[in-house]
Write a protein that holds these residues in place. Structure first.
Motif, mmCIF file in Angstrom:
data_model
loop_
_atom_site.group_PDB
_atom_site.id
_atom_site.type_symbol
_atom_site.label_atom_id
_atom_site.label_comp_id
_atom_site.label_asym_id
_atom_site.label_seq_id
_atom_site.Cartn_x
_atom_site.Cartn_y
_atom_site.Cartn_z
ATOM 1 N N LEU A 199 0.841 -1.194 0.000
ATOM 2 C CA LEU A 199 0.000 0.000 0.000
ATOM 3 C C LEU A 199 0.878 1.247 0.000
ATOM 4 C CD1 LEU A 199 -2.878 1.174 0.182
ATOM 5 C CD2 LEU A 199 -2.628 1.148 2.671
ATOM 6 N N THR A 200 0.721 2.075 -1.026
ATOM 7 C CA THR A 200 1.467 3.328 -1.132
ATOM 8 C C THR A 200 0.543 4.437 -1.624
ATOM 9 O OG1 THR A 200 2.137 2.934 -3.427
ATOM 10 C CG2 THR A 200 3.607 2.103 -1.685
ATOM 11 N N ALA A 201 1.000 5.659 -1.458
ATOM 12 C CA ALA A 201 0.300 6.834 -1.995
ATOM 13 C C ALA A 201 1.349 7.869 -2.336
ATOM 14 C CB ALA A 201 -0.712 7.391 -0.993
ATOM 15 N N ASP A 202 1.400 8.291 -3.575
ATOM 16 C CA ASP A 202 2.400 9.230 -4.048
ATOM 17 C C ASP A 202 3.802 8.718 -3.709
ATOM 18 O OD1 ASP A 202 3.020 11.594 -5.444
ATOM 19 O OD2 ASP A 202 3.371 12.671 -3.570
ATOM 20 N N GLU A 203 3.986 7.412 -3.873
ATOM 21 C CA GLU A 203 5.254 6.712 -3.649
ATOM 22 C C GLU A 203 5.672 6.653 -2.186
ATOM 23 O OE1 GLU A 203 8.198 8.470 -6.144
ATOM 24 O OE2 GLU A 203 7.227 7.854 -8.021
ATOM 25 N N VAL A 204 4.783 6.985 -1.259
ATOM 26 C CA VAL A 204 5.069 6.866 0.168
ATOM 27 C C VAL A 204 4.448 5.575 0.680
ATOM 28 C CG1 VAL A 204 4.771 7.891 2.457
ATOM 29 C CG2 VAL A 204 5.138 9.358 0.464
ATOM 30 N N PRO A 205 5.229 4.658 1.258
ATOM 31 C CA PRO A 205 4.658 3.405 1.756
ATOM 32 C C PRO A 205 3.868 3.617 3.046
ATOM 33 C CG PRO A 205 6.989 3.506 2.261
ATOM 34 C CD PRO A 205 6.693 4.714 1.410
ATOM 35 N N PHE A 206 2.865 2.752 3.233
ATOM 36 C CA PHE A 206 2.041 2.800 4.443
ATOM 37 C C PHE A 206 2.333 1.571 5.291
ATOM 38 C CE2 PHE A 206 -0.025 6.191 2.424
ATOM 39 C CZ PHE A 206 -0.885 6.809 3.329
ATOM 40 N N GLY B 21 -13.021 10.527 2.218
ATOM 41 C CA GLY B 21 -13.058 11.918 2.646
ATOM 42 C C GLY B 21 -13.485 12.079 4.087
ATOM 43 N N THR B 22 -13.796 10.987 4.787
ATOM 44 C CA THR B 22 -14.173 11.024 6.196
ATOM 45 C C THR B 22 -13.081 10.385 7.035
ATOM 46 O OG1 THR B 22 -15.297 8.881 6.191
ATOM 47 C CG2 THR B 22 -16.586 10.807 5.513
ATOM 48 N N GLU B 23 -13.122 10.645 8.333
ATOM 49 C CA GLU B 23 -12.106 10.092 9.226
ATOM 50 C C GLU B 23 -12.165 8.564 9.241
ATOM 51 O OE1 GLU B 23 -11.089 9.834 13.961
ATOM 52 O OE2 GLU B 23 -12.497 11.347 13.248
ATOM 53 N N ALA B 24 -13.388 8.010 9.341
ATOM 54 C CA ALA B 24 -13.525 6.549 9.361
ATOM 55 C C ALA B 24 -13.122 5.939 8.028
ATOM 56 C CB ALA B 24 -14.955 6.170 9.718
ATOM 57 N N GLY B 25 -13.492 6.596 6.937
ATOM 58 C CA GLY B 25 -13.192 6.068 5.615
ATOM 59 C C GLY B 25 -11.723 6.092 5.265
ATOM 60 N N LEU B 26 -10.980 7.069 5.780
ATOM 61 C CA LEU B 26 -9.539 7.119 5.519
ATOM 62 C C LEU B 26 -8.871 5.811 5.918
ATOM 63 C CD1 LEU B 26 -8.364 10.690 6.635
ATOM 64 C CD2 LEU B 26 -8.054 9.656 4.393
ATOM 65 N N GLN B 27 -9.255 5.305 7.068
ATOM 66 C CA GLN B 27 -8.650 4.070 7.567
ATOM 67 C C GLN B 27 -9.180 2.851 6.822
ATOM 68 O OE1 GLN B 27 -9.801 3.063 11.586
ATOM 69 N NE2 GLN B 27 -7.880 1.995 11.943
ATOM 70 N N MET B 28 -10.513 2.715 6.729
ATOM 71 C CA MET B 28 -11.088 1.495 6.185
ATOM 72 C C MET B 28 -10.866 1.369 4.684
ATOM 73 S SD MET B 28 -11.932 0.188 8.944
ATOM 74 C CE MET B 28 -12.642 -1.327 8.295
ATOM 75 N N VAL B 29 -10.899 2.474 3.950
ATOM 76 C CA VAL B 29 -10.596 2.425 2.520
ATOM 77 C C VAL B 29 -9.151 1.976 2.304
ATOM 78 C CG1 VAL B 29 -10.236 3.860 0.472
ATOM 79 C CG2 VAL B 29 -12.360 4.056 1.768
ATOM 80 N N GLY B 30 -8.241 2.477 3.153
ATOM 81 C CA GLY B 30 -6.848 2.045 3.059
ATOM 82 C C GLY B 30 -6.700 0.560 3.293
ATOM 83 N N TYR B 31 -7.430 0.026 4.283
ATOM 84 C CA TYR B 31 -7.386 -1.418 4.526
ATOM 85 C C TYR B 31 -7.898 -2.192 3.311
ATOM 86 C CZ TYR B 31 -6.613 -0.498 9.524
ATOM 87 O OH TYR B 31 -6.095 -0.096 10.727
ATOM 88 N N GLY B 32 -8.964 -1.669 2.693
ATOM 89 C CA GLY B 32 -9.515 -2.337 1.523
ATOM 90 C C GLY B 32 -8.556 -2.342 0.345
ATOM 91 N N VAL B 33 -7.878 -1.219 0.125
ATOM 92 C CA VAL B 33 -6.908 -1.144 -0.973
ATOM 93 C C VAL B 33 -5.736 -2.092 -0.704
ATOM 94 C CG1 VAL B 33 -5.325 0.378 -2.210
ATOM 95 C CG2 VAL B 33 -7.571 1.218 -1.544
ATOM 96 N N TRP B 34 -5.297 -2.155 0.558
ATOM 97 C CA TRP B 34 -4.213 -3.086 0.892
ATOM 98 C C TRP B 34 -4.614 -4.526 0.561
ATOM 99 C CZ3 TRP B 34 -4.309 -7.177 4.345
ATOM 100 C CH2 TRP B 34 -3.076 -7.792 4.592
ATOM 101 N N ALA B 35 -5.857 -4.898 0.895
ATOM 102 C CA ALA B 35 -6.322 -6.254 0.594
ATOM 103 C C ALA B 35 -6.401 -6.486 -0.912
ATOM 104 C CB ALA B 35 -7.682 -6.497 1.245
ATOM 105 N N ALA B 36 -6.865 -5.475 -1.652
ATOM 106 C CA ALA B 36 -6.977 -5.611 -3.105
ATOM 107 C C ALA B 36 -5.602 -5.765 -3.748
ATOM 108 C CB ALA B 36 -7.710 -4.408 -3.689
ATOM 109 N N LEU B 37 -4.581 -5.108 -3.170
ATOM 110 C CA LEU B 37 -3.230 -5.198 -3.714
ATOM 111 C C LEU B 37 -2.508 -6.467 -3.274
ATOM 112 C CD1 LEU B 37 -2.094 -1.476 -3.246
ATOM 113 C CD2 LEU B 37 -2.765 -2.604 -5.381
ATOM 114 N N SER B 38 -3.063 -7.136 -2.283
ATOM 115 C CA SER B 38 -2.463 -8.391 -1.818
ATOM 116 C C SER B 38 -3.158 -9.565 -2.491
ATOM 117 C CB SER B 38 -2.572 -8.487 -0.286
ATOM 118 O OG SER B 38 -1.996 -7.374 0.341
ATOM 119 N N GLY B 39 -3.172 -9.553 -3.819
ATOM 120 C CA GLY B 39 -3.908 -10.552 -4.591
ATOM 121 C C GLY B 39 -3.460 -11.970 -4.347
ATOM 122 N N ALA B 40 -2.177 -12.164 -4.088
ATOM 123 C CA ALA B 40 -1.675 -13.520 -3.864
ATOM 124 C C ALA B 40 -2.238 -14.116 -2.584
ATOM 125 C CB ALA B 40 -0.145 -13.493 -3.811
#
Length: 481
Positions: free
Chosen positions: A106-113, A155-174
């Motif tokens: 999980l990254t954003a603008d080349e910054v790892p999370f 764009g919400t405080e709760a969504g910042l965290q949960m959307v990030g978790y979802g993207v991490w799962a989507a990028l962990s396809g293996a």
């Protein structure tokens, strides 16, 4: 032996070092969205943040939930026990406190999370469904729980965290092959009052969370990069509307007082200071009154012989000029209906005595000290006449308010503070609090001020409300409504 999840992240590596962001986390995103200056204090200046009771309670509850989900041993306290029925049966297939890994996908603008996810339930992966759960401990679930729509909105405080978790799962396809639907869940445990728990669940697609991350989080990370390069905390935009949220900002006093840094309030106070302050003037010799500015003479008083000036006279509608502080006669002042009753004039020989000194007999020869007149005492006070015309020379408060409003606008980087956009530190009405703080920090010079037309000026309304506590008894007069 498998490495512990906490060992996957370099413990000595700093999130921000020399203005360069090494990594971010969902917590940092939430902190920055709440107040960029608070994030700057914590991550750039690395000022310590004391652990609150609520945080300690949450850490304890998370540890109990982790132990139960990993081992099946019921060690849940009374707070976590209230949500026992919302938890899946423990088992080795559950991913508990799962690390993002190194390197993180999980990254954003080349910054790892970096980070950990409380619970990942893959038991419906055969249907392409993956549930991601975050445990929340809140003092009032009904008041503070997020909505399903917020969980999928970056764009919400709760969504910042949960959307990030979802993207991490989507990028962990293996690890999660074939995942199409994400179930993003908050389980809330109430810490005050009756013990209760509630699940908030939102279903969304991997495409949706990816789009939210790209459109909303990536631009935020770019703004974080800019703030990280700031050399002063004053260059980090503040959010004065968040000072008291979540138990209060631990850096509030340093932000407002300046400390080793310069804040918005310090800039405003500096601008309001006169070119020559009292500290720059030569000290006044003891027992000698400071020289008064030359005043235009209007003749002398028929009763006491004192020189009449604009400062000690009042002109009535009839054209008569009255000596306001004349000790030889009482003058009926023309005041609004609700003005306080004026105290009787104090004769020079009956002036109030200082508590720290006692009179030592008659005045020594050659000592020509004179007691302060009523006019000089009035000049040292802030007097405010609201929607009424005073019986003494007064300055329009509007000029002072317009000057302070202009300074707040300039400090906030906007043309007019009343039209500050959402990206501004003065947006969403926060300019009102900033203006009030600026006025209280640098009030107008002592004297009489008239605030007329209050109903038609929101700026004047805020100024009057801020200045009223600074006025002494009888110095705040409001006209009849």
């Amino acid at each position: 032996m498998a490495a512990d999840a906490s060992q996957l992240e370099p413990p000595r590596r700093r999130a921000v070092d020399g203005g360069v962001i090494n990594f971010l986390s969902s917590l940092q995103l939430k902190q920055f969205s709440l107040c960029p200056r608070r994030w700057y204090f914590a991550k750039v200046l690395r000022l310590p943040e004391p652990e609150s009771k609520a945080q300690a309670l949450g850490i304890k509850g998370h540890a109990q939930l982790e132990h139960y989900l990993r081992t099946g041993e019921d060690v849940l306290g009374d707070i976590a026990q209230a949500g026992h029925h919302l938890l899946p049966p423990p088992g080795p297939d559950l991913l508990v406190e799962e690390s993002f890994g190194t390197p993180s996908p999980l990254t954003a603008d080349e910054v790892p999370f970096v980070g950990h996810i409380d619970l990942i339930n893959p038991r419906r992966m055969s249907e392409g469904v993956l549930r991601i759960t975050d445990h929340k401990f809140s003092s009032d679930v009904a008041r503070y729980a997020a909505t399903p729509a917020q969980l999928v909105d970056a764009g919400t405080e709760a969504g910042l965290q949960m959307v990030g978790y979802g993207v991490w799962a989507a990028l962990s396809g293996a690890r999660f092959p074939g995942v199409r639907v994400l179930e993003l869940e908050h389980i809330y445990f109430q810490t005050r009052g009756a013990r209760r728990a509630e699940s908030v669940l939102a279903r969304t697609s991997t495409e949706h969370v990816t789009r939210e991350w790209t459109e909303k989080v990536v631009p935020m990370v770019r703004r974080i990069r800019e703030v990280a390069r700031a050399t002063r905390s004053a260059d980090a935009p503040p959010n004065f509307g968040a000072c008291e949220k979540f138990g209060g900002c631990p850096f509030k006093a340093k932000c407002l007082s300046g400390g080793p840094t310069v804040s918005l309030m310090n800039r405003l106070i500096t601008k309001n200071q006169a070119p020559e302050t009292a500290a720059q003037l030569p000290p006044t010799p003891p027992h000698v009154p400071p020289p008064a500015a030359p005043a235009e003479s209007l003749g002398t008083c028929d009763r006491c012989g004192a020189t009449l000036t604009q400062e000690n006279t009042s002109k009535l509608r009839s054209g008569d000029v009255l000596h306001v502080s004349c000790p030889g006669a009482e003058v009926a002042a023309v005041l609004p209906p609700d003005a306080p009753v004026a105290s009787p004039t104090i004769a020079p020989d009956a002036a109030p005595k200082r508590r720290s000194r006692k009179p030592k007999g008659p005045t020594a020869p050659g000592d020509h000290r004179e007691p302060p007149t009523a006019t000089s005492l009035q000049d040292e006070r802030l007097r405010l006449f609201v929607d009424c015309v005073p019986n003494m020379p007064a300055t329009s408060l509007s000029e002072y308010v317009a000057k302070v409003a202009s300074q707040v606008s300039e400090a906030g980087g906007v043309e007019d503070l009343r039209f500050a956009g959402a990206e501004s530190a003065l947006g969403f009405g926060k300019w009102k609090g900033a203006l009030a703080m600026a006025i209280r920090s640098a009030p107008p010079a002592p004297g009489a001020y008239a605030a007329l037309g209050l109903a038609h000026s929101e700026l004047l309304q805020i100024a009057v409300e801020a200045l009223e506590p600074l006025c002494g008894p009888g110095d705040f007069v409001r006209g009849a409504r």
